[in-house]
Design an enzyme around this catalytic site. Structure first.
Site: not given
Length: 363
Positions: A223, A95, A314, A134, A275, A77, A316
């Site tokens: 999808d 990110h 974010d 992940f 997501s 992170k 999980l």
């Protein structure tokens, strides 16, 4: 070339118990001639002694700025929020490439320090598929939390349906807790339960479906084929639970909107945006602007006769930290080992992407 030096930094994000490198994968790196330094962490699921027994050198948490200049600083992170220049090559989920808040400040730190960001999200093979992710465990846990929330809405409507969360020891414990929660709900309510999954064929969707299958909960799996016409999708409203499992890298019509969920005839009562990218302009679930957390896992979007709760955590997989870390680290190991080679495409692509985005900064 000298053997690569991997420096595993201690995570600082509250509740983050995962690790990008486990004691087992650290041992494999050492056996291949890598140097491995591990910061002592008070919150990691892996005790410092496990790394020490594997042969790693231990150092204090937060000392990575003092690491040798050639070391690769590995984490998961975000870095601590300061403005210090970054001189190393950092490997983590930053990110910073989709216009998220603070992306320019972060990349400016790398530019000033002449460091390099090698973003884990963009370590991809020749087909564009991520080398390590992940996603499966994010989907698994997100699906479980959505079911716990739905059950809580029915069994204790006067309370928050999902209380503050702590990591589960293993997936068996999580599945058992979800099953027990469903058992508290009247049979006729459970018979109407279904989950709509968008992104059902990817890694995240596979984990979400796996959890639902273990509990015999029906899923409606969408999808690319089902979403190609573009949203918003009214079909979402007819299912008690909606899971967004799509990591969107381009601007698309949203899957769901505030106007859509205002429909008082909806069956939908739980949204899990697995997501979870609320700060991106690409967010297909534009119902919120801040993530939820393990401490405050829900955001109530509507308090009507059919309440609507949102889960948007974010990290999980941190709720199953050992299993998810072992899986991710095993996927990442071959990529880390390739650092000992020259001209490795996966790392070249990641560095090229960094230079592209950092090059867009104003002087």
């Amino acid at each position: 070339m000298d053997s690569p030096h991997i420096w595993l930094r201690a995570e600082t994000k509250p509740g983050e118990a995962r690790a990008a490198l486990t004691p087992n994968t650290a041992r494999e790196l050492l056996e291949r001639g890598f140097a491995v330094t591990v910061e002592r962490s008070q919150q990691s699921v892996f005790a410092p002694q496990e790394y020490e027994q594997a042969g790693c050198a231990l150092v204090d948490a937060g000392t990575w700025p003092e690491a040798p200049a050639q070391a690769y600083i590995l984490g998961l992170k975000e870095l601590p929020d300061d403005n210090a220049p970054l001189i190393h090559q950092h490997i983590y989920f930053a990110h910073a490439y989709k216009g998220q808040t603070g992306w320019d400040t972060l990349l400016a730190r790398f530019k000033r320090g002449e460091g390099v960001l090698l973003d884990l999200e963009y370590l991809v093979d020749n087909t564009g598929r991520r080398c390590a992710a992940f996603g499966y465990w994010a989907g698994f846990v997100g699906s479980a939390l959505a079911l716990l929330t739905w059950a809580g809405q029915h069994s204790r409507p006067e309370e928050s349906p999902l209380q503050p969360l702590r990591p589960w020891q293993d997936q068996g414990g999580l599945v058992s807790e979800v099953q027990a929660s469903l058992d508290l709900v009247a049979t006729h309510d459970v018979s109407d339960l279904s989950i709509m999954i968008i992104g059902a064929l990817g890694r995240v969707g596979a984990g979400a479906r796996a959890l639902a299958d273990l509990l015999a909960v029906p899923t409606v799996n969408w999808d690319i084929a089902e979403t190609s016409a573009g949203g918003p999708f009214h079909e979402i409203l007819s299912h008690p639970i909606f899971l967004n499992c799509v990591l969107v890298n381009q601007k698309l019509p949203p899957f769901i909107t505030p106007e859509l969920v205002a429909d008082q005839q909806r069956t939908l009562s739980v949204i899990a945006d697995i997501s979870c990218d609320p700060l991106s302009e690409f967010n297909p679930v534009p119902l919120y602007d801040q993530c939820t957390s393990a401490k405050v896992p829900l955001k109530r979007l509507q308090s009507t006769s059919t309440p609507l709760d949102l889960i948007a955590i974010d990290n999980l997989p941190s709720l199953l930290p050992r299993e998810s870390s072992e899986d991710f680290s095993a996927q990442l190991l071959p990529v880390i080992l390739s650092l000992a080679q020259t001209q490795t495409p996966v790392w070249q692509r990641a560095e090229k992407l960094f230079h592209h985005y950092s090059g867009t900064l104003h002087a």
